[in-house]
Design a protein around this motif. Structure first.
Motif, PDB file in Angstrom:
ATOM      1  N   ALA A  63       2.280  -2.862   4.875  1.00 48.25           N
ATOM      2  CA  ALA A  63       3.348  -2.082   4.244  1.00 48.25           C
ATOM      3  C   ALA A  63       2.863  -0.661   3.998  1.00 48.25           C
ATOM      4  O   ALA A  63       1.664  -0.385   3.998  1.00 48.25           O
ATOM      5  N   THR A  64       3.824   0.230   3.799  1.00 43.71           N
ATOM      6  CA  THR A  64       3.531   1.585   3.350  1.00 43.71           C
ATOM      7  C   THR A  64       4.277   1.793   2.042  1.00 43.71           C
ATOM      8  O   THR A  64       5.184   1.035   1.697  1.00 43.71           O
ATOM      9  N   GLY A  65       3.882   2.823   1.325  1.00 39.25           N
ATOM     10  CA  GLY A  65       4.550   3.098   0.065  1.00 39.25           C
ATOM     11  C   GLY A  65       4.504   4.568  -0.278  1.00 39.25           C
ATOM     12  O   GLY A  65       3.657   5.312   0.226  1.00 39.25           O
ATOM     13  N   ARG A  66       5.465   4.946  -1.115  1.00 35.59           N
ATOM     14  CA  ARG A  66       5.490   6.291  -1.684  1.00 35.59           C
ATOM     15  C   ARG A  66       5.799   6.125  -3.163  1.00 35.59           C
ATOM     16  O   ARG A  66       6.608   5.279  -3.541  1.00 35.59           O
ATOM     17  N   VAL A  67       5.152   6.939  -3.993  1.00 40.19           N
ATOM     18  CA  VAL A  67       5.362   6.838  -5.435  1.00 40.19           C
ATOM     19  C   VAL A  67       5.104   8.201  -6.065  1.00 40.19           C
ATOM     20  O   VAL A  67       4.211   8.935  -5.642  1.00 40.19           O
ATOM     21  N   TYR A  68       5.927   8.562  -7.053  1.00 44.70           N
ATOM     22  CA  TYR A  68       5.711   9.806  -7.790  1.00 44.70           C
ATOM     23  C   TYR A  68       4.527   9.638  -8.734  1.00 44.70           C
ATOM     24  O   TYR A  68       4.333   8.568  -9.320  1.00 44.70           O
ATOM     25  N   LEU A  69       3.754  10.697  -8.914  1.00 41.91           N
ATOM     26  CA  LEU A  69       2.670  10.722  -9.885  1.00 41.91           C
ATOM     27  C   LEU A  69       3.090  11.629 -11.038  1.00 41.91           C
ATOM     28  O   LEU A  69       3.340  12.816 -10.845  1.00 41.91           O
ATOM     29  N   VAL A  70       3.182  11.047 -12.218  1.00 45.63           N
ATOM     30  CA  VAL A  70       3.490  11.787 -13.440  1.00 45.63           C
ATOM     31  C   VAL A  70       2.301  11.590 -14.363  1.00 45.63           C
ATOM     32  O   VAL A  70       1.786  10.481 -14.493  1.00 45.63           O
ATOM     33  N   GLN A  71       1.844  12.684 -14.975  1.00 46.88           N
ATOM     34  CA  GLN A  71       0.697  12.587 -15.867  1.00 46.88           C
ATOM     35  C   GLN A  71       1.071  13.071 -17.258  1.00 46.88           C
ATOM     36  O   GLN A  71       1.716  14.110 -17.407  1.00 46.88           O
ATOM     37  N   MET A  72       0.653  12.296 -18.239  1.00 48.45           N
ATOM     38  CA  MET A  72       0.901  12.642 -19.638  1.00 48.45           C
ATOM     39  C   MET A  72      -0.383  13.168 -20.256  1.00 48.45           C
ATOM     40  O   MET A  72      -1.451  12.594 -20.052  1.00 48.45           O
ATOM     41  N   GLY A  73      -0.274  14.273 -20.996  1.00 49.96           N
ATOM     42  CA  GLY A  73      -1.401  14.804 -21.749  1.00 49.96           C
ATOM     43  C   GLY A  73      -2.382  15.636 -20.962  1.00 49.96           C
ATOM     44  O   GLY A  73      -3.394  16.066 -21.510  1.00 49.96           O
ATOM     45  N   MET A  74      -2.106  15.901 -19.698  1.00 50.61           N
ATOM     46  CA  MET A  74      -3.079  16.630 -18.875  1.00 50.61           C
ATOM     47  C   MET A  74      -3.265  18.074 -19.340  1.00 50.61           C
ATOM     48  O   MET A  74      -4.388  18.584 -19.345  1.00 50.61           O
ATOM     49  N   THR A  75      -2.186  18.741 -19.724  1.00 51.72           N
ATOM     50  CA  THR A  75      -2.292  20.140 -20.137  1.00 51.72           C
ATOM     51  C   THR A  75      -2.196  20.295 -21.653  1.00 51.72           C
ATOM     52  O   THR A  75      -2.028  21.394 -22.155  1.00 51.72           O
ATOM     53  N   PRO A 132      -1.769  17.713 -25.649  1.00 52.62           N
ATOM     54  CA  PRO A 132      -1.167  16.526 -26.248  1.00 52.62           C
ATOM     55  C   PRO A 132       0.361  16.532 -26.105  1.00 52.62           C
ATOM     56  O   PRO A 132       1.013  17.553 -26.339  1.00 52.62           O
ATOM     57  N   GLY A 133       0.907  15.421 -25.688  1.00 54.14           N
ATOM     58  CA  GLY A 133       2.357  15.273 -25.585  1.00 54.14           C
ATOM     59  C   GLY A 133       2.999  15.892 -24.358  1.00 54.14           C
ATOM     60  O   GLY A 133       4.202  15.808 -24.179  1.00 54.14           O
ATOM     61  N   THR A 134       2.213  16.523 -23.469  1.00 53.26           N
ATOM     62  CA  THR A 134       2.803  17.130 -22.277  1.00 53.26           C
ATOM     63  C   THR A 134       3.004  16.084 -21.189  1.00 53.26           C
ATOM     64  O   THR A 134       2.242  15.129 -21.081  1.00 53.26           O
ATOM     65  N   ILE A 135       4.043  16.292 -20.403  1.00 54.72           N
ATOM     66  CA  ILE A 135       4.341  15.414 -19.276  1.00 54.72           C
ATOM     67  C   ILE A 135       4.619  16.308 -18.077  1.00 54.72           C
ATOM     68  O   ILE A 135       5.407  17.247 -18.165  1.00 54.72           O
ATOM     69  N   ALA A 136       3.971  16.027 -16.942  1.00 54.26           N
ATOM     70  CA  ALA A 136       4.183  16.836 -15.744  1.00 54.26           C
ATOM     71  C   ALA A 136       4.065  15.963 -14.502  1.00 54.26           C
ATOM     72  O   ALA A 136       3.270  15.032 -14.461  1.00 54.26           O
ATOM     73  N   ARG A 137       4.878  16.291 -13.514  1.00 55.89           N
ATOM     74  CA  ARG A 137       4.766  15.610 -12.225  1.00 55.89           C
ATOM     75  C   ARG A 137       3.719  16.337 -11.394  1.00 55.89           C
ATOM     76  O   ARG A 137       3.726  17.558 -11.287  1.00 55.89           O
ATOM     77  N   HIS A 138       2.818  15.574 -10.811  1.00 59.72           N
ATOM     78  CA  HIS A 138       1.742  16.141  -9.997  1.00 59.72           C
ATOM     79  C   HIS A 138       1.800  15.568  -8.588  1.00 59.72           C
ATOM     80  O   HIS A 138       0.873  14.904  -8.121  1.00 59.72           O
ATOM     81  N   GLY A 139       2.917  15.808  -7.933  1.00 59.26           N
ATOM     82  CA  GLY A 139       3.067  15.321  -6.574  1.00 59.26           C
ATOM     83  C   GLY A 139       3.299  13.824  -6.569  1.00 59.26           C
ATOM     84  O   GLY A 139       3.966  13.269  -7.441  1.00 59.26           O
ATOM     85  N   GLY A 140       2.718  13.184  -5.578  1.00 62.09           N
ATOM     86  CA  GLY A 140       2.876  11.748  -5.454  1.00 62.09           C
ATOM     87  C   GLY A 140       1.820  11.206  -4.524  1.00 62.09           C
ATOM     88  O   GLY A 140       0.900  11.922  -4.108  1.00 62.09           O
ATOM     89  N   TYR A 141       1.962   9.947  -4.215  1.00 63.27           N
ATOM     90  CA  TYR A 141       1.030   9.291  -3.312  1.00 63.27           C
ATOM     91  C   TYR A 141       1.785   8.701  -2.135  1.00 63.27           C
ATOM     92  O   TYR A 141       2.901   8.203  -2.282  1.00 63.27           O
ATOM     93  N   GLU A 142       1.162   8.755  -0.972  1.00 63.25           N
ATOM     94  CA  GLU A 142       1.633   8.065   0.226  1.00 63.25           C
ATOM     95  C   GLU A 142       0.551   7.042   0.554  1.00 63.25           C
ATOM     96  O   GLU A 142      -0.618   7.398   0.711  1.00 63.25           O
ATOM     97  N   ASP A 143       0.944   5.784   0.611  1.00 64.35           N
ATOM     98  CA  ASP A 143      -0.016   4.686   0.714  1.00 64.35           C
ATOM     99  C   ASP A 143       0.158   3.861   1.972  1.00 64.35           C
ATOM    100  O   ASP A 143       1.256   3.749   2.511  1.00 64.35           O
TER     101      ASP A 143
END
Length: 193
Positions: free
Chosen positions: A135-147, A149-160
């Protein structure tokens, strides 16, 4: 037709539709002679991605919880950074030891700034597609707290690329791609196999 016969017909039709749909869309693919996955396959791949997130965020088992979601020769590829994108993808880690080290474990002992204890990886909107080899997959990558406390940002995604091994489903390759890769053909990975 009496109400009882009509009700029975509806119940039988619903049961048949349910039985035919078990393992969907694998049943439809099998009927057409194409690759298929069962409902259990989809669930196991989803759990694999959940274990990936916990493994990278906790450096569990000295980074080997993360490494063990990959095949023994699995690779993590970067196409999200400018250098990785310009190179057409850079292999950041290949194999169990390199993957454990990538997240701060292995020889680093989970004592480096690569151990992400202050923020979390979230995998969202996971798509799984059967292929002839798994199988293949695609998924969004969202990271909390990277920048902060309490921040949420999308950092691209993964292709698997996923394969089923004797130990269960594993990631053969995971490519970190840019935020807009799936909306701009020029940024997409041409072939996941």
């Amino acid at each position: 037709m009496s109400n009882v016969k009509w009700s029975a017909t509806i119940v039988v039709a619903c049961v048949m539709a349910f039985v035919a749909g078990r393992g969907w869309p694998g049943i439809a693919a099998q009927a057409q002679g194409g690759p298929s996955l069962t409902a259990l396959d989809y669930q196991e791949i989803t759990q694999l991605i959940n274990r990936y997130a916990y493994g990278i965020d906790t450096c569990g088992n000295n980074g080997y919880d993360y490494a063990d979601v990959f095949t023994p020769d699995g690779v993590f590829i970067d196409k999200n950074s400018d250098a990785g994108f310009k190179a057409g993808g850079r292999v950041l880690a290949s194999g169990r030891e390199a993957l454990a080290t990538l997240v701060g474990g292995g020889s680093r002992g989970c004592k480096t700034k690569l151990v992400w204890t202050d923020w979390s990886h979230l995998m969202l909107n996971h798509q799984i597609t059967p292929t002839a080899t798994g199988a293949t997959g695609r998924v969004y990558l969202v990271q909390m707290g990277m920048t902060g406390p309490g921040t949420i940002a999308r950092h691209g995604g993964y292709e698997d690329v996923y394969v089923k091994t004797a130990a269960g489903w594993r990631i053969k390759s995971r490519t970190h791609v840019r935020d807009k890769a799936w909306h701009a053909p020029g940024l997409q990975t041409p072939d996941l196999n």
